[in-house]
Design an enzyme around this catalytic site. Structure first.
Site, PDB file in Angstrom:
ATOM      1  N   PRO A 113     -36.917  28.112  -5.359  1.00 22.91           N
ATOM      2  CG  PRO A 113     -35.159  27.058  -6.266  1.00 22.91           C
ATOM      3  CD  PRO A 113     -35.861  28.393  -6.096  1.00 22.91           C
TER       4      PRO A 113
ATOM      5  CB  ALA B 275     -35.677  33.578 -10.634  1.00 22.83           C
TER       6      ALA B 275
ATOM      7  CG  HIS C 152     -25.925  43.373   0.115  1.00 23.10           C
ATOM      8  ND1 HIS C 152     -26.409  42.085   0.271  1.00 23.10           N
ATOM      9  CD2 HIS C 152     -26.609  44.269   1.350  1.00 23.10           C
ATOM     10  CE1 HIS C 152     -27.233  42.152   1.117  1.00 23.10           C
ATOM     11  NE2 HIS C 152     -27.157  43.223   1.815  1.00 23.10           N
TER      12      HIS C 152
HETATM   13  C1  BJW Z   1     -33.328  30.205  -6.569  1.00 21.89           C
HETATM   14  C2  BJW Z   1     -32.721  29.679  -7.602  1.00 21.89           C
HETATM   15  C3  BJW Z   1     -33.235  29.931  -8.888  1.00 21.89           C
HETATM   16  C4  BJW Z   1     -31.618  28.805  -6.158  1.00 21.89           C
HETATM   17  N1  BJW Z   1     -34.411  30.762  -9.108  1.00 21.89           N
HETATM   18  N2  BJW Z   1     -34.001  31.117  -6.589  1.00 21.89           N
HETATM   19  C5  BJW Z   1     -30.725  41.132  12.595  1.00 21.89           C
HETATM   20  C6  BJW Z   1     -31.114  39.955  12.864  1.00 21.89           C
HETATM   21  C7  BJW Z   1     -29.678  39.076  12.885  1.00 21.89           C
HETATM   22  C8  BJW Z   1     -28.621  39.485  12.231  1.00 21.89           C
HETATM   23  C9  BJW Z   1     -28.585  40.797  11.901  1.00 21.89           C
HETATM   24  C10 BJW Z   1     -29.710  41.436  11.971  1.00 21.89           C
HETATM   25  N3  BJW Z   1     -29.286  42.751  11.583  1.00 21.89           N
HETATM   26  C11 BJW Z   1     -28.029  42.827  10.988  1.00 21.89           C
HETATM   27  C12 BJW Z   1     -27.547  41.438  11.206  1.00 21.89           C
HETATM   28  C13 BJW Z   1     -26.439  40.954  10.913  1.00 21.89           C
HETATM   29  C14 BJW Z   1     -25.990  40.815   9.316  1.00 21.89           C
HETATM   30  C15 BJW Z   1     -26.968  39.419   9.205  1.00 21.89           C
HETATM   31  O1  BJW Z   1     -28.166  39.705   8.567  1.00 21.89           O
HETATM   32  N4  BJW Z   1     -26.624  38.325   9.422  1.00 21.89           N
HETATM   33  C16 BJW Z   1     -27.548  37.243   9.329  1.00 21.89           C
HETATM   34  C17 BJW Z   1     -26.685  36.291   8.270  1.00 21.89           C
HETATM   35  C18 BJW Z   1     -27.525  36.403  10.706  1.00 21.89           C
HETATM   36  N5  BJW Z   1     -26.348  41.742   8.779  1.00 21.89           N
HETATM   37  C19 BJW Z   1     -25.259  42.757   8.444  1.00 21.89           C
HETATM   38  O2  BJW Z   1     -24.213  42.549   9.026  1.00 21.89           O
HETATM   39  C20 BJW Z   1     -25.439  43.821   7.380  1.00 21.89           C
HETATM   40  N6  BJW Z   1     -25.259  44.982   8.180  1.00 21.89           N
HETATM   41  C21 BJW Z   1     -25.861  45.651   8.960  1.00 21.89           C
HETATM   42  O3  BJW Z   1     -27.057  45.109   9.225  1.00 21.89           O
HETATM   43  O4  BJW Z   1     -25.196  46.581   9.565  1.00 21.89           O
HETATM   44  C22 BJW Z   1     -26.042  47.197  10.620  1.00 21.89           C
HETATM   45  C23 BJW Z   1     -24.793  48.618  10.835  1.00 21.89           C
HETATM   46  C24 BJW Z   1     -25.357  49.695  11.015  1.00 21.89           C
HETATM   47  C25 BJW Z   1     -24.818  50.899  11.375  1.00 21.89           C
HETATM   48  C26 BJW Z   1     -23.248  50.841  11.514  1.00 21.89           C
HETATM   49  C27 BJW Z   1     -22.766  49.572  11.514  1.00 21.89           C
HETATM   50  C28 BJW Z   1     -23.531  48.263  11.140  1.00 21.89           C
HETATM   51  C29 BJW Z   1     -24.729  43.734   6.177  1.00 21.89           C
HETATM   52  C30 BJW Z   1     -25.109  42.448   5.366  1.00 21.89           C
HETATM   53  C31 BJW Z   1     -24.203  42.574   4.248  1.00 21.89           C
HETATM   54  C32 BJW Z   1     -24.296  41.140   3.404  1.00 21.89           C
HETATM   55  N7  BJW Z   1     -23.167  41.028   2.601  1.00 21.89           N
HETATM   56  C33 BJW Z   1     -23.215  39.818   1.567  1.00 21.89           C
HETATM   57  C34 BJW Z   1     -21.770  39.847   0.774  1.00 21.89           C
HETATM   58  C35 BJW Z   1     -21.946  40.934  -0.148  1.00 21.89           C
HETATM   59  C36 BJW Z   1     -20.687  40.979  -1.141  1.00 21.89           C
HETATM   60  C37 BJW Z   1     -20.273  39.758  -1.714  1.00 21.89           C
HETATM   61  O5  BJW Z   1     -21.033  39.316  -2.854  1.00 21.89           O
HETATM   62  O6  BJW Z   1     -19.260  39.046  -1.321  1.00 21.89           O
HETATM   63  O7  BJW Z   1     -24.377  39.927   0.665  1.00 21.89           O
HETATM   64  S1  BJW Z   1     -23.524  38.248   2.559  1.00 21.89           S
HETATM   65  C38 BJW Z   1     -24.325  37.544   1.183  1.00 21.89           C
HETATM   66  O8  BJW Z   1     -25.822  37.322   1.653  1.00 21.89           O
HETATM   67  C39 BJW Z   1     -24.455  38.754   0.181  1.00 21.89           C
HETATM   68  C40 BJW Z   1     -26.013  38.517  -0.254  1.00 21.89           C
HETATM   69  O9  BJW Z   1     -26.354  39.550  -1.228  1.00 21.89           O
HETATM   70  C41 BJW Z   1     -26.734  38.331   0.986  1.00 21.89           C
HETATM   71  C42 BJW Z   1     -28.062  37.580   0.838  1.00 21.89           C
HETATM   72  O10 BJW Z   1     -27.884  36.449   0.194  1.00 21.89           O
HETATM   73  P1  BJW Z   1     -28.888  35.795  -0.749  1.00 21.89           P
HETATM   74  O11 BJW Z   1     -29.054  36.790  -1.940  1.00 21.89           O
HETATM   75  O12 BJW Z   1     -30.343  35.716  -0.062  1.00 21.89           O
HETATM   76  O13 BJW Z   1     -28.510  34.626  -1.434  1.00 21.89           O
HETATM   77  P2  BJW Z   1     -28.640  33.220  -0.363  1.00 21.89           P
HETATM   78  O14 BJW Z   1     -27.357  31.907  -0.833  1.00 21.89           O
HETATM   79  O15 BJW Z   1     -28.585  33.159   1.095  1.00 21.89           O
HETATM   80  O16 BJW Z   1     -30.250  32.298  -1.053  1.00 21.89           O
HETATM   81  C43 BJW Z   1     -30.323  32.154  -2.417  1.00 21.89           C
HETATM   82  C44 BJW Z   1     -31.592  31.742  -2.707  1.00 21.89           C
HETATM   83  O17 BJW Z   1     -31.807  31.525  -3.987  1.00 21.89           O
HETATM   84  C45 BJW Z   1     -31.898  30.530  -1.916  1.00 21.89           C
HETATM   85  O18 BJW Z   1     -33.064  30.688  -1.134  1.00 21.89           O
HETATM   86  C46 BJW Z   1     -32.040  29.458  -3.079  1.00 21.89           C
HETATM   87  O19 BJW Z   1     -33.219  28.409  -2.731  1.00 21.89           O
HETATM   88  C47 BJW Z   1     -32.561  30.265  -4.198  1.00 21.89           C
HETATM   89  N8  BJW Z   1     -32.545  29.937  -5.377  1.00 21.89           N
HETATM   90  N9  BJW Z   1     -31.624  28.818  -7.392  1.00 21.89           N
HETATM   91  C48 BJW Z   1     -34.780  31.277  -8.020  1.00 21.89           C
HETATM   92  N10 BJW Z   1     -32.796  29.258  -9.921  1.00 21.89           N
END
Ligand code: BJW
Ligand code: ZN
Length: 245
Positions: free
Chosen positions: A208, A225, A112
């Site tokens: 968690p 983690a 990302h």
């Molecule tokens: C602990 C802890 C501890 C706490 N130890 N653990 C298929 C189905 C449905 C939707 C889609 C699909 N395909 C695509 C989509 C749309 C969309 C999507 O996925 N939407 C869903 C939300 C529904 N995806 C996209 O739009 C992607 N693009 C795409 O697919 O393009 C296709 C395309 C092709 C060709 C042309 C045009 C388009 C792009 C996704 C971009 C995501 N961007 C972000 C922002 C990045 C910049 C920024 O930082 O601002 O990325 S959003 C945000 O979510 C960020 C993260 O990397 C990403 C994932 O989040 P993550 O890391 O999982 O965090 P959390 O908060 O969700 O979870 C944290 C976890 O930690 C929790 O489980 C806690 O329990 C745990 N935790 N403490 C261990 N101590």
């Protein structure tokens, strides 16, 4: 543990949870997550940036300053050490904070993007912006006049092609796939664990809270983690010593 020790190829995918113990907020956790406070549609989409580049710019400047004050935690350090100990190890991250690199991970597949890199929103020319010279408003590209944006992947945007294909390739070849600190909700990153599992890997989730992308047969280690990864590392060393005897 023996699966990890005997695996020829181990892959780790990290999410925001791996940096939570460094004080970097996650996205989706109730109360503390960024999306509990801020609207992603107003900050993390290309449309939001086109509507109001300065607002998006200021939010990312704040995020960058937060991560630059943070320090890598034991989870980042354990992953850097795993790369040194295992014969083949690939680290993939969804995080944009650069903490893996600061913990000593030399090669990281960034799905990302990065908070520390910038590019023109129109012609994609990369632009270096040092933290100490961070302008208060989004600067303008000297080549085409477009706005400069953080080089991160927003919703609806494609992931960097080379990173994405390297990640899926690694997931298909892994024997053990560790999915650490990710909710497993955001695609295409969330599919990596499923693809790896279908290709025969043992998938281990460290979190968690149970992530959304678990498949039948996956192992779930419930916890932080920063606590679990150093234990995995220590057990790996013990098993190595036992085998050497
Ligand atoms: C602990 C802890 C501890 C706490 N130890 N653990 C298929 C189905 C449905 C939707 C889609 C699909 N395909 C695509 C989509 C749309 C969309 C999507 O996925 N939407 C869903 C939300 C529904 N995806 C996209 O739009 C992607 N693009 C795409 O697919 O393009 C296709 C395309 C092709 C060709 C042309 C045009 C388009 C792009 C996704 C971009 C995501 N961007 C972000 C922002 C990045 C910049 C920024 O930082 O601002 O990325 S959003 C945000 O979510 C960020 C993260 O990397 C990403 C994932 O989040 P993550 O890391 O999982 O965090 P959390 O908060 O969700 O979870 C944290 C976890 O930690 C929790 O489980 C806690 O329990 C745990 N935790 N403490 C261990 N101590
Ligand atoms: Zn330009």
């Amino acid at each position: 543990m023996s699966a990890l020790r005997s695996a020829q190829f181990v892959v780790a995918l990290t999410g925001a949870g791996v940096s939570a113990e460094s004080g970097v907020p996650t996205f989706r956790q109730a109360q503390t997550g960024l999306w509990a406070q801020f609207d992603p549609a107003e900050l993390a989409t290309p449309e939001a940036f086109a509507r109001n580049p300065d607002r998006v710019w200021a939010w990312y400047a704040w995020r960058r300053s937060l991560v630059e004050q943070a320090e890598p935690n034991p989870a980042h350090r354990a992953l850097a050490e795993l790369a040194r100990r295992l014969p083949r190890f690939t680290l993939i991250t969804q995080n944009v904070d650069g903490l893996h690199q600061r913990a000593g991970s030399a090669e990281v597949i960034e799905l990302h993007g990065s908070l520390q890199r910038y590019r023109c929103a129109i012609c994609a020319t990369p632009v270096a912006i040092p933290a100490e010279a961070h302008p208060p408003r989004s600067p303008v590209c000297v080549r085409c006049g477009g706005h400069i944006r953080p080089d991160v992947v927003w919703f609806g945007e494609p992931l960097p092609e080379a990173a994405l294909s390297a990640a899926f390739d690694a997931a298909r070849r892994a024997q053990v796939f560790l999915s650490i600190g990710t909710s497993g909700l955001v695609e295409p990153a969330a599919s990596l664990a499923r693809v790896s599992s279908r290709a025969g890997a043992l998938v281990v989730h460290v979190n968690p809270e149970q992530p959304a992308n678990m498949s039948a047969g996956d192992i779930y280690l419930c916890g932080r983690a920063g606590e679990i990864l150093p234990i995995i590392l220590a057990r790996l060393a013990e098993v190595g010593q036992e085998n050497a005897r």
